[in-house]
Structures are given as structure tokens and as C-alpha cells.
Motif scaffolding. Structure first.
Motif, PDB file in Angstrom:
ATOM      1  N   ALA A  33       3.662 -16.643 -20.408  1.00 33.57           N
ATOM      2  CA  ALA A  33       4.046 -15.570 -21.320  1.00 33.57           C
ATOM      3  C   ALA A  33       3.997 -16.141 -22.727  1.00 33.57           C
ATOM      4  O   ALA A  33       4.474 -17.249 -22.974  1.00 33.57           O
ATOM      5  N   VAL A  34       3.413 -15.387 -23.639  1.00 32.94           N
ATOM      6  CA  VAL A  34       3.270 -15.850 -25.018  1.00 32.94           C
ATOM      7  C   VAL A  34       3.699 -14.735 -25.960  1.00 32.94           C
ATOM      8  O   VAL A  34       3.327 -13.577 -25.782  1.00 32.94           O
ATOM      9  N   ILE A  35       4.474 -15.109 -26.955  1.00 25.98           N
ATOM     10  CA  ILE A  35       4.814 -14.203 -28.048  1.00 25.98           C
ATOM     11  C   ILE A  35       4.084 -14.735 -29.275  1.00 25.98           C
ATOM     12  O   ILE A  35       4.301 -15.879 -29.686  1.00 25.98           O
ATOM     13  N   PHE A  36       3.208 -13.910 -29.827  1.00 30.31           N
ATOM     14  CA  PHE A  36       2.344 -14.364 -30.913  1.00 30.31           C
ATOM     15  C   PHE A  36       3.012 -14.186 -32.271  1.00 30.31           C
ATOM     16  O   PHE A  36       2.588 -13.400 -33.105  1.00 30.31           O
ATOM     17  N   THR A  37       4.084 -14.947 -32.452  1.00 24.96           N
ATOM     18  CA  THR A  37       4.768 -15.031 -33.738  1.00 24.96           C
ATOM     19  C   THR A  37       4.246 -16.283 -34.435  1.00 24.96           C
ATOM     20  O   THR A  37       3.332 -16.946 -33.964  1.00 24.96           O
ATOM     21  N   ASP A  38       4.826 -16.623 -35.543  1.00 24.85           N
ATOM     22  CA  ASP A  38       4.458 -17.844 -36.240  1.00 24.85           C
ATOM     23  C   ASP A  38       5.725 -18.651 -36.489  1.00 24.85           C
ATOM     24  O   ASP A  38       6.504 -18.278 -37.366  1.00 24.85           O
ATOM     25  N   PRO A  39       5.968 -19.697 -35.695  1.00 27.46           N
ATOM     26  CA  PRO A  39       5.128 -20.260 -34.655  1.00 27.46           C
ATOM     27  C   PRO A  39       5.162 -19.415 -33.377  1.00 27.46           C
ATOM     28  O   PRO A  39       6.035 -18.567 -33.205  1.00 27.46           O
ATOM     29  N   GLN A  40       4.198 -19.678 -32.496  1.00 30.17           N
ATOM     30  CA  GLN A  40       4.137 -18.968 -31.227  1.00 30.17           C
ATOM     31  C   GLN A  40       5.238 -19.464 -30.293  1.00 30.17           C
ATOM     32  O   GLN A  40       5.695 -20.604 -30.404  1.00 30.17           O
ATOM     33  N   VAL A  41       5.648 -18.604 -29.395  1.00 27.43           N
ATOM     34  CA  VAL A  41       6.635 -18.938 -28.366  1.00 27.43           C
ATOM     35  C   VAL A  41       5.945 -18.725 -27.025  1.00 27.43           C
ATOM     36  O   VAL A  41       5.392 -17.650 -26.781  1.00 27.43           O
ATOM     37  N   ALA A  42       5.953 -19.739 -26.167  1.00 24.03           N
ATOM     38  CA  ALA A  42       5.282 -19.633 -24.875  1.00 24.03           C
ATOM     39  C   ALA A  42       6.155 -20.240 -23.788  1.00 24.03           C
ATOM     40  O   ALA A  42       6.909 -21.192 -24.031  1.00 24.03           O
ATOM     41  N   THR A  43       6.030 -19.675 -22.591  1.00 22.10           N
ATOM     42  CA  THR A  43       6.820 -20.164 -21.472  1.00 22.10           C
ATOM     43  C   THR A  43       6.065 -19.964 -20.175  1.00 22.10           C
ATOM     44  O   THR A  43       5.221 -19.066 -20.067  1.00 22.10           O
ATOM     45  N   VAL A  44       6.376 -20.811 -19.218  1.00 27.07           N
ATOM     46  CA  VAL A  44       5.878 -20.655 -17.848  1.00 27.07           C
ATOM     47  C   VAL A  44       6.931 -21.263 -16.927  1.00 27.07           C
ATOM     48  O   VAL A  44       7.574 -22.259 -17.271  1.00 27.07           O
ATOM     49  N   GLY A  45       7.106 -20.656 -15.774  1.00 29.94           N
ATOM     50  CA  GLY A  45       8.029 -21.205 -14.793  1.00 29.94           C
ATOM     51  C   GLY A  45       9.481 -20.984 -15.146  1.00 29.94           C
ATOM     52  O   GLY A  45       9.832 -20.021 -15.845  1.00 29.94           O
ATOM     53  N   LEU A  46      10.315 -21.893 -14.679  1.00 27.36           N
ATOM     54  CA  LEU A  46      11.754 -21.749 -14.832  1.00 27.36           C
ATOM     55  C   LEU A  46      12.269 -22.382 -16.117  1.00 27.36           C
ATOM     56  O   LEU A  46      11.820 -23.458 -16.509  1.00 27.36           O
ATOM     57  N   THR A  47      13.217 -21.718 -16.730  1.00 24.15           N
ATOM     58  CA  THR A  47      13.982 -22.335 -17.804  1.00 24.15           C
ATOM     59  C   THR A  47      15.059 -23.197 -17.153  1.00 24.15           C
ATOM     60  O   THR A  47      15.343 -23.068 -15.952  1.00 24.15           O
ATOM     61  N   GLU A  48      15.681 -24.040 -17.927  1.00 28.27           N
ATOM     62  CA  GLU A  48      16.773 -24.868 -17.409  1.00 28.27           C
ATOM     63  C   GLU A  48      17.883 -23.976 -16.854  1.00 28.27           C
ATOM     64  O   GLU A  48      18.396 -24.220 -15.752  1.00 28.27           O
ATOM     65  N   GLU A  49      18.231 -22.938 -17.581  1.00 23.44           N
ATOM     66  CA  GLU A  49      19.302 -22.041 -17.158  1.00 23.44           C
ATOM     67  C   GLU A  49      18.967 -21.349 -15.838  1.00 23.44           C
ATOM     68  O   GLU A  49      19.780 -21.309 -14.912  1.00 23.44           O
ATOM     69  N   ARG A  50      17.761 -20.817 -15.719  1.00 27.42           N
ATOM     70  CA  ARG A  50      17.377 -20.117 -14.488  1.00 27.42           C
ATOM     71  C   ARG A  50      17.324 -21.094 -13.311  1.00 27.42           C
ATOM     72  O   ARG A  50      17.724 -20.752 -12.207  1.00 27.42           O
ATOM     73  N   ALA A  51      16.816 -22.297 -13.538  1.00 23.65           N
ATOM     74  CA  ALA A  51      16.731 -23.287 -12.456  1.00 23.65           C
ATOM     75  C   ALA A  51      18.120 -23.650 -11.936  1.00 23.65           C
ATOM     76  O   ALA A  51      18.343 -23.697 -10.725  1.00 23.65           O
TER      77      ALA A  51
END
Length: 173
Positions: A51-69
Motif C-alpha cells: 500500500a502506498v500513499i503518494f504524499t511527499d514523502p511517500q508512505v508505504a507499507t506491506v505486511g504486519l505493523t509491530e502493533e498488529r503483529a
């Protein structure tokens, strides 16, 4: 995962489903729905979906966050690498951001990556591939990455699980 609704012979993809609302998910779902409605067996695996949010800077994620894990009961080890440790970011005079890795504590298996960087959308796909290959952070740390690329930050972040990367030379492998 087969794009089939609860009504026989009716398939769905895109905005009318409860899947993540990204055009690439809708396109992948649509192609699989087409295969399945004509008798095929195509699955949509979203276990390592970027998942990518095209802001400046960009924000991208894949898989689990620490909190979700941890919410899922997993024991994790995490590292955060500031972009001021990534040579490409230094050369670009753009060190705002970070790369974070979430790994399973005992095995070191990569569970997730989050990045805030100018090229986060570009580097996250490499993290997707590493997760699909069930790589550990140690294996990722040992991979060859082209020097002076933003994606090299993934290797550097993986190396922080065992090494102080601020003490490495520019091309230490």
C-alpha cells in the motif's frame, strides 16, 4: 480469494467488494474473477499486499505493523533506520523519513515493512518479494543491493538487526 460472491455464478472485484481499495487489487481481482467464472481456478493472495500513499514523502507499507503483529500474539523484533543512514537519501539531500522492519523474534522471518521516504513506493515492492519468499532479515541483509539506490535502505535496515550500520563504509556488504 476466488472472487466468488455468496450467489452461485456471481463474481465480484473492485469497489463492490470488501477488499483493499487500490486499483491494482481491483485489476488483479477482475482478471481472477474472469478466469474463475469461466471454470478456472485463480486465487487472489493479499497476504503481502503493498500500500502506498503518494504524499511527499511517500508512505508505504506491506505486511504486519509491530502493533498488529503483537495483537496477533506474535513475538517480534523491530528496527527503524533513519534515512540519514541511507547513502541515496544523503546524496539527494532528502533524509526526512525512515524504514521500519518487523521480524518474527525467534526465526527472524520478515513480517512487515513500513517506510516514509521520497521513493517509499518503489522500495516497498522489494519488501513484498522478500516476504513472499519467506526471507529472514538475515537473508535480506546478505543480499546484493545496488549501491546508491533508495532500495538499498532495506538491506541496511535488515543489517541493523546485528550491526551498527553507521559504522560501515559506503559499500560494506
Amino acid at each position: 480469494e476466488r472472487m466468488q460472491t455468496n450467489v452461485p455464478d456471481i463474481y465480484a472485484a473492485g469497489d463492490c467488494t470488501d477488499q483493499p481499495q487500490f486499483v491494482y487489487v481491483a485489476a488483479a481481482g477482475g482478471s481472477r474473477a474472469g478466469v474463475n467464472m469461466t471454470g478456472g481456478e485463480a486465487m487472489l493472495d493479499l497476504s503481502a499486499m503493498p500500500a502506498v500513499i503518494f504524499t511527499d514523502p511517500q508512505v508505504a507499507t506491506v505486511g504486519l505493523t509491530e502493533e498488529r503483529a503483537t495483537t496477533q500474539g506474535l513475538q517480534v523484533d523491530t528496527r527503524v533506520l533513519s534515512l540519514d543512514s541511507v547513502p541515496r537519501a544523503l546524496v539527494n539531500f532528502d533524509t526526512h523519513g525512515f524504514i521500519k522492519m518487523v521480524a518474527e523474534q525467534d526465526s527472524g522471518r520478515l513480517l512487515g515493512v513500513q517506510a516514509v521516504a521520497a521513493e517509499a513506493g518503489e522500495l516497498i515492492q522489494t519488501a513484498v518479494m522478500a516476504m513472499r519468499a519467506n526471507m529472514t532479515v538475515q537473508e535480506l541483509a546478505e543480499e546484493l543491493f545496488p549501491y546508491l539506490t533508495t532500495v538499498e535502505g532495506l538491506k541496511l535496515c535488515a543489517q541493523t538487526f546485528t550491526t551498527d550500520v553507521t559504522q560501515l563504509s559506503c559499500c560494506a556488504g
